[in-house]
Design an enzyme around this catalytic site. Structure first.
Site, PDB file in Angstrom:
ATOM      1  N   THR A  79       0.776  -1.116  -0.035  1.00 55.38           N
ATOM      2  CA  THR A  79       0.033   0.052   0.063  1.00 55.38           C
ATOM      3  C   THR A  79       0.844   1.415  -0.004  1.00 55.38           C
ATOM      4  O   THR A  79       0.160   2.339  -0.245  1.00 55.38           O
ATOM      5  CB  THR A  79      -0.837   0.144   1.337  1.00 55.38           C
ATOM      6  OG1 THR A  79      -0.333  -0.307   2.398  1.00 55.38           O
ATOM      7  CG2 THR A  79      -2.082  -0.948   1.094  1.00 55.38           C
ATOM      8  N   HIS A  96       7.333  -0.333   6.429  1.00 60.08           N
ATOM      9  CA  HIS A  96       7.598   0.465   7.807  1.00 60.08           C
ATOM     10  C   HIS A  96       7.996  -0.786   8.735  1.00 60.08           C
ATOM     11  O   HIS A  96       7.819  -1.842   8.420  1.00 60.08           O
ATOM     12  CB  HIS A  96       6.394   1.280   8.364  1.00 60.08           C
ATOM     13  CG  HIS A  96       5.027   0.678   8.325  1.00 60.08           C
ATOM     14  ND1 HIS A  96       4.890  -0.393   9.297  1.00 60.08           N
ATOM     15  CD2 HIS A  96       3.665   0.491   7.654  1.00 60.08           C
ATOM     16  CE1 HIS A  96       3.399  -0.813   9.001  1.00 60.08           C
ATOM     17  NE2 HIS A  96       2.994  -0.338   7.925  1.00 60.08           N
ATOM     18  N   HIS A 106       6.227  -3.965   9.541  1.00 58.11           N
ATOM     19  CA  HIS A 106       6.680  -5.110   8.651  1.00 58.11           C
ATOM     20  C   HIS A 106       7.746  -6.146   8.972  1.00 58.11           C
ATOM     21  O   HIS A 106       7.866  -6.962   8.295  1.00 58.11           O
ATOM     22  CB  HIS A 106       6.496  -4.872   7.080  1.00 58.11           C
ATOM     23  CG  HIS A 106       5.500  -4.130   6.340  1.00 58.11           C
ATOM     24  ND1 HIS A 106       5.551  -2.428   6.148  1.00 58.11           N
ATOM     25  CD2 HIS A 106       4.424  -4.593   5.785  1.00 58.11           C
ATOM     26  CE1 HIS A 106       4.369  -2.225   5.520  1.00 58.11           C
ATOM     27  NE2 HIS A 106       3.718  -3.474   5.137  1.00 58.11           N
ATOM     28  N   LYS A 110      -9.230  -4.859  10.829  1.00 62.03           N
ATOM     29  CA  LYS A 110      -9.607  -3.259  10.066  1.00 62.03           C
ATOM     30  C   LYS A 110     -11.187  -3.015  10.652  1.00 62.03           C
ATOM     31  O   LYS A 110     -11.894  -3.942  10.344  1.00 62.03           O
ATOM     32  CB  LYS A 110      -9.591  -3.360   8.616  1.00 62.03           C
ATOM     33  CG  LYS A 110      -8.159  -3.632   8.128  1.00 62.03           C
ATOM     34  CD  LYS A 110      -7.049  -2.655   8.363  1.00 62.03           C
ATOM     35  CE  LYS A 110      -5.793  -2.799   7.471  1.00 62.03           C
ATOM     36  NZ  LYS A 110      -5.258  -4.166   7.452  1.00 62.03           N
ATOM     37  N   ARG A 154     -10.516  -0.144   2.983  1.00 61.76           N
ATOM     38  CA  ARG A 154      -9.577   0.805   2.570  1.00 61.76           C
ATOM     39  C   ARG A 154      -9.697   0.996   0.930  1.00 61.76           C
ATOM     40  O   ARG A 154     -10.527   0.522   0.168  1.00 61.76           O
ATOM     41  CB  ARG A 154      -8.049  -0.012   2.492  1.00 61.76           C
ATOM     42  CG  ARG A 154      -7.898  -0.945   1.574  1.00 61.76           C
ATOM     43  CD  ARG A 154      -6.266  -1.595   1.542  1.00 61.76           C
ATOM     44  NE  ARG A 154      -6.064  -1.782   2.986  1.00 61.76           N
ATOM     45  CZ  ARG A 154      -4.981  -2.700   3.347  1.00 61.76           C
ATOM     46  NH1 ARG A 154      -4.303  -3.230   2.572  1.00 61.76           N
ATOM     47  NH2 ARG A 154      -4.948  -2.948   4.658  1.00 61.76           N
ATOM     48  N   GLN A 198      -6.402 -14.953  -1.171  1.00 57.66           N
ATOM     49  CA  GLN A 198      -5.129 -15.416  -0.504  1.00 57.66           C
ATOM     50  C   GLN A 198      -5.042 -17.014  -0.208  1.00 57.66           C
ATOM     51  O   GLN A 198      -3.849 -17.342  -0.722  1.00 57.66           O
ATOM     52  CB  GLN A 198      -5.071 -15.059   0.882  1.00 57.66           C
ATOM     53  CG  GLN A 198      -3.656 -14.943   1.707  1.00 57.66           C
ATOM     54  CD  GLN A 198      -3.750 -14.336   2.889  1.00 57.66           C
ATOM     55  OE1 GLN A 198      -4.051 -13.049   3.047  1.00 57.66           O
ATOM     56  NE2 GLN A 198      -3.147 -14.834   4.034  1.00 57.66           N
ATOM     57  N   ASP A 204      -2.779 -12.511  13.200  1.00 57.47           N
ATOM     58  CA  ASP A 204      -4.383 -12.068  12.483  1.00 57.47           C
ATOM     59  C   ASP A 204      -4.575 -12.856  10.979  1.00 57.47           C
ATOM     60  O   ASP A 204      -5.557 -12.578  10.558  1.00 57.47           O
ATOM     61  CB  ASP A 204      -4.223 -10.496  12.368  1.00 57.47           C
ATOM     62  CG  ASP A 204      -3.173  -9.996  11.397  1.00 57.47           C
ATOM     63  OD1 ASP A 204      -1.999 -10.520  11.638  1.00 57.47           O
ATOM     64  OD2 ASP A 204      -3.410  -8.974  10.870  1.00 57.47           O
ATOM     65  N   LYS A 253       0.378   0.687  20.527  1.00 57.19           N
ATOM     66  CA  LYS A 253       0.798   0.076  19.309  1.00 57.19           C
ATOM     67  C   LYS A 253       2.171   0.184  19.028  1.00 57.19           C
ATOM     68  O   LYS A 253       2.901   1.103  19.024  1.00 57.19           O
ATOM     69  CB  LYS A 253      -0.413   0.783  18.281  1.00 57.19           C
ATOM     70  CG  LYS A 253      -0.031   0.113  16.944  1.00 57.19           C
ATOM     71  CD  LYS A 253      -1.354   0.495  15.834  1.00 57.19           C
ATOM     72  CE  LYS A 253      -1.216  -0.170  14.704  1.00 57.19           C
ATOM     73  NZ  LYS A 253      -2.293   0.015  13.712  1.00 57.19           N
ATOM     74  N   LYS A 269       4.151   3.003  16.006  1.00 57.26           N
ATOM     75  CA  LYS A 269       3.879   4.225  15.789  1.00 57.26           C
ATOM     76  C   LYS A 269       4.367   5.319  16.576  1.00 57.26           C
ATOM     77  O   LYS A 269       4.413   5.217  17.969  1.00 57.26           O
ATOM     78  CB  LYS A 269       2.102   4.151  16.035  1.00 57.26           C
ATOM     79  CG  LYS A 269       1.555   3.300  15.092  1.00 57.26           C
ATOM     80  CD  LYS A 269       1.049   4.318  13.920  1.00 57.26           C
ATOM     81  CE  LYS A 269       0.003   3.370  13.166  1.00 57.26           C
ATOM     82  NZ  LYS A 269      -0.350   4.204  11.845  1.00 57.26           N
ATOM     83  N   THR A 270       4.684   6.634  16.153  1.00 59.60           N
ATOM     84  CA  THR A 270       5.203   7.816  16.974  1.00 59.60           C
ATOM     85  C   THR A 270       4.072   8.956  16.870  1.00 59.60           C
ATOM     86  O   THR A 270       2.977   8.659  15.928  1.00 59.60           O
ATOM     87  CB  THR A 270       6.654   8.248  16.535  1.00 59.60           C
ATOM     88  OG1 THR A 270       6.053   8.618  15.178  1.00 59.60           O
ATOM     89  CG2 THR A 270       7.632   7.007  16.390  1.00 59.60           C
TER      90      THR A 270
END
Length: 434
Positions: free
Chosen positions: A42, A47, A50, A84, A88, A180, A201, A236, A239-240
């Site tokens: 995406t 990041h 992953h 989710k 998306r 998938q 997940d 989480k 994340k910042t």
């Protein structure tokens, strides 16, 4: 890349196994096994969210097995409903191609794609085998083998349908697990792939694939999932305040990337160093002993930050990040400051007060006392500034100022634009000449 003997055992002691299909370990013990992990393209960069999956592929290759990194060019056009609450946006083909190129470049730092070894890594894109598959063909060949009851029983589907904020689920998203599952079947047929890996997940999607292989091919396939990584405080991971921590230096500077790992707490550092590095048990145990003896020196965090910054960026980027940290927190020099590029300088001094001054004021030289009281109101009065200068409490670009009459010129600007003013040990101000 150092070798390991037992892939499952390696993941187990690193805390990277949440669940696996019975027989997985025995299958891997038979010899070289091909295993795949899907990456959602995406963005044109990975990041750090992953990295758990990427490290699973890296350990797999170290154990002599063949890693297959699957970019979900087709599934990325739909979006996985797992974890989710909203559907998306769909990506176009041109964007997906650009994203694939960026991700391949980053994966090459973790995996060996180029050697002629039998377990050289493979990169595939499911768009290649889905783009010409007709809808009628797919539902005849694949859809008839998996019942709606089976699909509805998956946690990822149930959570979306029963969630408090749920708007339901489109047929597009509902079909994701079939797509998938077909990926696994395709790789089983064409690459001899026997194992799919992912985050916990993904368990429902993975087992749909193994079921499809059993029904279509009469074959046996396996799955292994890792825990979803969280912080010790339950927050989480990755994340910042400014968002994701990216592997692309244009999105997250090497300095900011280094600082992220350096600033994790002790409990997280002890877990992350096992998950995100290839350091041995012995090396990690030695670091843990050091940490227990002198926690204020943060040896776990320092080594974690070093290993990842060197791997994702380079040794030179790591050394520059350390030097930049010294400028902010230690005894950095003017020379170190002058070597910083603009992106790193702004990352280091993110959040410090900034003042704009006219470049023309500096071209002929501007007295420090006017610059810091009139042009940029860092000090409320000239008297206060004089006192601090006399006490040796003011530095410009990391060099102490001895006189308020000192002339500041454009030659002193860092990267042609910036001047760093320091008041005492910890108070910084950034002047920007425009």
């Amino acid at each position: 890349m150092s070798e390991i003997k037992n892939f499952v055992e390696e993941l187990r002691w690193r805390g990277m196994i949440h669940d696996m299909i019975p027989g997985t370990e025995e299958e891997l013990a038979k010899g070289m096994t091909s295993a795949y992990l899907g990456i959602d393209p995406t963005a044109d960069s990975l990041h750090i969210g992953h990295l758990v999956g990427v490290m699973m592929l890296r350990h797999l290759q170290r154990a002599g097995h063949r890693p297959i990194a699957l970019l979900g060019g087709a599934t990325g056009m739909i979006g996985d409903p797992s974890m989710k609450s909203d559907e998306r946006k769909l990506l176009d083909e041109e964007t997906l191609k650009r994203n694939q190129a960026g991700i391949k470049k980053q994966l090459s730092k973790f995996l060996d794609f180029e050697s002629d070894a039998p377990n050289a890594a493979v990169l595939v894109n499911n768009y290649d085998w889905m783009k010409d598959y007709s809808f009628l063909g797919f539902i005849r060949d694949i859809g008839k083998h998996i019942t709606v009851n089976y699909m509805m029983a998956k946690d990822s589907v149930k959570k979306r349908l029963n969630g408090e904020n749920s708007n339901g689920m489109s047929f597009t998203e509902f079909s994701y697990q079939l797509l998938q599952g077909y990926d696994f079947l395709y790789l089983y047929r064409n690459y001899g792939c026997r194992l799919q890996m992912g985050g916990s997940d993904q368990w429902g999607n993975i087992t749909t694939g193994t079921e499809l292989i059993r029904r279509k091919e009469g074959g046996e396939a396996f799955g292994l999932v890792c825990p979803l990584i969280t912080k010790a405080d339950g927050g989480k991971f990755g994340k910042t305040e400014s968002g994701n921590v990216w592997l692309d230096p244009e999105r997250t500077t090497p300095y900011a990337f280094y600082q992220f790992w350096l600033n994790v707490n002790d409990a997280d550092a002890a877990r992350y160093i096992k998950i995100f590095t290839t350091l041995s048990r012995e090396e990690i145990a030695a670091l843990e002993t050091e940490q227990a003896a002198a926690p204020h020196l943060r040896p776990l965090q320092r080594r974690l930050a070093e290993e990842l910054t060197v791997l994702v960026h380079s040794r030179a980027d790591y050394e520059a990040a350390v030097a930049a940290s010294e400028i902010l927190f230690g005894q950095g020099t003017r020379e170190q400051l002058q070597r910083l590029d603009e992106a790193t300088l702004l990352a280091v001094f993110e959040g410090v007060p900034q003042y704009e001054v006219a470049r023309t004021e500096l071209e002929g030289g501007r007295r420090l006392i006017e610059l810091l009281t009139e042009d940029a109101a860092i000090f409320p009065s000239k008297g206060e500034l004089r006192k601090l200068v006399q006490a040796g409490g003011i530095s410009i670009n990391k060099e102490k100022v001895s006189s308020t009459d000192e002339l500041i010129t454009t030659e002193q600007l860092i990267d042609g634009r910036y001047l760093l003013v320091q008041r005492g040990k910890k108070n910084y101000y950034l002047l920007i000449a425009r």
